[in-house]
Design an enzyme around this catalytic site. Structure first.
Site, short mmCIF file in Angstrom:
data_model
loop_
_atom_site.label_atom_id
_atom_site.label_comp_id
_atom_site.label_asym_id
_atom_site.label_seq_id
_atom_site.Cartn_x
_atom_site.Cartn_y
_atom_site.Cartn_z
N CYS A 166 9.95 59.13 91.95
CA CYS A 166 8.51 59.02 92.10
C CYS A 166 8.19 59.72 93.41
O CYS A 166 8.66 59.31 94.47
CB CYS A 166 8.07 57.56 92.17
SG CYS A 166 6.37 57.40 92.76
N GLU B 280 42.30 38.76 107.31
CA GLU B 280 41.44 38.25 106.25
C GLU B 280 41.52 36.74 106.20
O GLU B 280 42.61 36.17 106.15
CB GLU B 280 41.92 38.86 104.92
CG GLU B 280 40.91 38.80 103.83
CD GLU B 280 39.96 40.00 103.80
OE1 GLU B 280 39.93 40.76 104.80
OE2 GLU B 280 39.25 40.15 102.80
N LYS C 79 45.66 43.64 98.85
CA LYS C 79 44.30 43.63 99.37
C LYS C 79 43.68 42.29 99.04
O LYS C 79 43.35 42.00 97.90
CB LYS C 79 43.47 44.76 98.76
CG LYS C 79 42.09 44.83 99.37
CD LYS C 79 41.36 46.09 98.96
CE LYS C 79 40.06 46.26 99.72
NZ LYS C 79 39.16 45.12 99.62
N LEU D 183 37.12 50.70 103.82
CA LEU D 183 38.13 51.55 103.22
C LEU D 183 37.56 52.33 102.05
O LEU D 183 36.72 51.83 101.31
CB LEU D 183 39.30 50.71 102.69
CG LEU D 183 40.16 50.00 103.72
CD1 LEU D 183 41.18 49.12 103.02
CD2 LEU D 183 40.87 51.04 104.58
S1 IVH Z 1 42.99 47.19 106.48
C1 IVH Z 1 41.02 50.46 108.41
N1 IVH Z 1 44.46 45.57 105.04
O1 IVH Z 1 39.41 45.12 102.84
C2 IVH Z 1 41.58 49.14 108.14
N2 IVH Z 1 42.10 45.45 104.84
O2 IVH Z 1 37.66 47.51 102.35
C3 IVH Z 1 40.69 48.31 107.30
N3 IVH Z 1 41.30 43.76 103.31
O3 IVH Z 1 37.23 44.81 105.51
C4 IVH Z 1 41.27 47.08 106.87
N4 IVH Z 1 43.27 43.00 102.72
O4 IVH Z 1 38.50 42.75 104.83
C5 IVH Z 1 43.22 45.97 105.35
N5 IVH Z 1 45.86 44.19 103.84
C6 IVH Z 1 44.63 44.58 104.16
C7 IVH Z 1 43.48 44.00 103.60
C8 IVH Z 1 42.23 44.47 103.97
C9 IVH Z 1 41.97 42.88 102.57
C10 IVH Z 1 39.84 43.90 103.37
C11 IVH Z 1 39.30 43.87 104.76
C12 IVH Z 1 38.45 45.09 104.92
C13 IVH Z 1 38.28 45.55 103.52
C14 IVH Z 1 38.20 47.05 103.51
#
Ligand code: IVH
Length: 689
Positions: free
Chosen positions: A436, A179, A119, A86
């Site tokens: 460099c 997750e 998240k 993301l």
């Molecule tokens: S959506 C395109 N939803 O964040 C969809 N990700 O930086 C990608 N993650 O690898 C994932 N909570 O491990 C999504 N509610 C949530 C999330 C989540 C944690 C993590 C996930 C992903 C990372 C992306």
């Protein structure tokens, strides 16, 4: 073959059902229905039956949650579709800018609503269900290929081994994404237990979740308090039978119906203003949660807009963004500013700090990016500074604390010569970095070889940083291709090598010759060519020679590759030194080709299409499938090599570009008429995917 007493078979089935239900009520719904002794008794009975009659074992049996025989190493596995990462927004302005950018592609985004979800700071996993039964579980890995940890994931009680039915049945095969994480309480308890047993404690819940999941022995995972939340769903790319869900919100409800745990703190937000309110509330209540979160993931709600908005660089979808919470801060003393030389020759300053604890980890070093960054922040060796560490991001020095009395120490200056090979540095115009320029600089060779031999690249077993340094010091290698000229006598000349270890390393090097074009290309370390880009390019061109001779615009036209990457590749192959490396690799018989996914022959064989605008009946994804099944290719941007632009309503810049280049135009009905003679299934219009 012995036949099992049908009553016993029935009893086993019944026990599995009762225990599975009880587990769900206990772990997911938090509403236990069986007492512990009752549960134990039924579990023991089922285990007895299964042990006496292995043929009665089912792959979704609750007894599998205990952990089986240890594996010797984790197997690699390919995800049905890439697991994306993301883009981040660090403040509300950046969140608004995201919406504005999206609105230029599809203006509905401003009115169609979002789903905001916490998240989670854990590790992403993909669960494959076939016929409703969990058959495979994997970590994200590089997004394309992950590590198989099925047995470990089976020990997580939140994860159903069999999906429940419901008004909408699970499709024959699907991947649930989510997750895996460790609760804070579980983490504290685990660390307390480890400390009491004299074992090393984990730095934070995320590390301990990752470590617990990547165990070879699932009984270790089983003893760790892991949990899981699902947040996405992927079907087979070829699946013609889309699910009757139209929004991300409905996807989450469906996952819940099937028995998967979904975060209750998610929220549908009608507008970005609601998202902002959600973000503020969640950040304020962050401390009340029993798990670590590092922000909010905001997703455009309607699914058709996801394909409309598309994916940037094959990695980041435009339809979702991670809003990152304010990072964790600490103060400490900046002991000195040092400089190292990276793979591309960039001089990278970094801070050496008095060790300090931030968010559960000890920080000793921090990046300083570049000279301008140090100037702007006005940080000076010897003074106290504020350091931040957010999630898995490398710690950063935010700025000085200049309350101390007396004269300030002198400011930092970048060296005029490479600190390693003493070649005068170069400052390219329009770049903040200093380089460099010496392609043979030992530091550049060192990091270049470290990268080439790394797991995601050619994965040379037994070639660690120390050996690489020794080889460079002994002038046995100066670039990656020299690795293939090594022999036993040369290695025996290095400290610590014996015949056996020399032979082992040579076997590791030999084994790396067959990794294929994508990984070898990635290993060359061309700027902007990460693992995913290398795969896309290798798939498209098949051999290194085709890549070298491809015009820049043809590379830029590959779906998921842009002009920056194409330009970097062209610049790389324009260097005689690099072409020489390729020749040396070829002479050493390193495989510089890739099996290409074969496109079926059909009425559109050899033709390249780009699709733009809203089509009358099919979604773009559906039309892409139709074109590919007819032997054609679909790319993301219009180039001279494009044969036809399929034009829908409200087409924009692609149409203008096509007209400028004289590319042919077709409407959807015209294209469908062209292929109607062949037997290509044209999906019913669904209005979504
Ligand atoms: S959506 C395109 N939803 O964040 C969809 N990700 O930086 C990608 N993650 O690898 C994932 N909570 O491990 C999504 N509610 C949530 C999330 C989540 C944690 C993590 C996930 C992903 C990372 C992306």
């Amino acid at each position: 073959m012995t036949t099992v007493d049908p009553q016993l078979r029935e009893r086993a089935e019944e026990l599995r059902e009762v225990l599975t239900l009880a587990n769900h009520e206990y772990y997911v719904l938090d509403r236990p229905t069986l007492s512990d002794p009752e549960w134990d008794r039924l579990f023991a009975e089922l285990r007895r039956i299964e042990e006496a009659h292995p043929e009665l074992r089912a792959s979704d049996s609750p007894t599998l949650r205990i952990g089986a025989t240890p594996a010797s190493r984790l197997e690699k596995t390919r995800h049905i579709a890439p697991m994306l990462s993301l883009d981040n927004a660090f403040n509300l302005d950046e969140l608004e800018a995201w919406e504005t950018r999206n609105a230029r592609i599809a203006d509905e985004v401003e009115t169609c609503g979002y789903i905001a979800e916490p998240k989670l700071d854990g590790i992403a996993v993909a669960l494959t269900y076939e016929g409703g039964v969990l058959v495979k579980g994997a970590t994200r890995g590089d997004g394309v290929i992950g590590e198989e940890v099925t047995q470990n994931l089976r020990t997580i009680h939140d994860i159903p081994l069999r999906l429940k039915g419901g008004p909408i049945a699970p499709p024959a095969r699907l991947e649930v994404r989510g997750e895996a994480f460790m609760s804070l309480a579980g983490f504290e308890e685990l660390n307390a237990r480890r400390a009491a047993a004299g074992k090393a404690t984990f730095a934070n819940p995320r590390n301990s979740a990752a470590g617990s999941l990547r165990q070879l022995d699932a009984s270790i995972t089983a003893a760790r308090p892991l949990r899981f939340f699902a947040f996405a769903l992927e079907l087979d790319p070829g699946s013609t039978d889309p699910l009757p869900v139209r929004t991300q919100g409905e996807v989450l409800e469906l996952l819940e119906e099937w028995g998967l745990p979904v975060n209750h703190r998610r929220s549908r937000c009608a507008s970005l203003a609601d998202v902002e309110e959600y973000v503020r509330t969640l950040e304020a209540e962050r401390g009340e949660l029993d798990y670590e979160i590092d922000g909010v993931v905001v997703k455009v709600d309607p699914l058709p807009l996801h394909s409309e908005l598309g994916i940037v660089g094959g990695r980041e979808p435009r339809w979702a963004i991670a809003y990152k919470f304010a990072p964790t801060l600490a103060t400490t003393r900046l002991l000195s500013i040092e400089v190292n030389v990276g793979r591309t020759g960039s001089l990278n300053p970094y801070a050496v700090l008095e060790p300090v604890e931030i968010g559960g980890a000890t920080v000793r070093l921090a990046t300083l990016h570049n000279e301008g960054d140090i100037r702007r922040k006005d940080i000076r060796a010897g003074e106290r500074v504020v350091v931040k560490r957010a999630g898995d991001v490398i710690p950063q020095v935010v700025g000085p604390i200049t309350e101390e009395a007396g004269e300030r120490p002198p400011g930092f200056q970048m060296p005029d010569r490479c600190p390693v090979c003493e070649t005068p540095v170069e400052r390219p115009a329009n770049e903040v970095m200093i380089y460099c320029p010496n392609g043979a600089c030992p530091a550049r060779s060192f990091w270049g070889i470290v990268h080439f031999a790394s797991r995601g690249a050619t994965d040379i077993r037994g070639l660690g940083e120390r050996t690489i340094q020794q080889l460079i010091d002994a002038e046995a290698v100066s670039d990656v291709a020299d690795l293939y000229t090594l022999d036993v006598p040369t290695l025996l000349g290095l400290p610590g090598f014996q015949t056996k270890s020399a032979e082992n390393l040579l076997a590791g090097i030999e084994g790396s010759k067959d990794r294929g074009l994508a990984r070898t290309l990635y290993g060359l370390g061309v700027r902007h060519v990460g693992g995913t880009a290398a795969q896309l390019i290798a798939q498209e061109f098949g051999t290194i020679d085709r890549i070298i001779s491809a015009p820049l615009e043809e590379i830029a036209a590959v779906h998921g590759i842009g002009e920056t990457t194409a330009g970097a590749l062209a610049a790389y192959f324009a260097e005689p030194r690099n072409l020489e490396i390729i020749e040396k690799l070829r002479r050493a018989r390193v495989r510089l080709s890739e099996e290409r996914a074969r496109t079926p022959a059909g009425p559109l064989s050899g033709l390249t299409f780009v699709i733009t605008g809203t089509l009358p009946t099919l979604s773009r994804k559906e039309l892409t499938t139709v074109i590919e099944q007819a032997g054609g290719r679909v790319t993301g941007s219009v180039a001279r090599s494009t044969d036809f632009l399929v034009v829908g309503k409200d087409a924009g810049s692609k149409l203008a570009k096509a007209r400028e280049l004289g590319v042919g135009e077709l409407t959807e009905p015209e294209l469908l008429a062209r292929i109607a003679t062949a037997e290509i299934p044209i999906p019913e219009a669904t209005g979504h995917e």
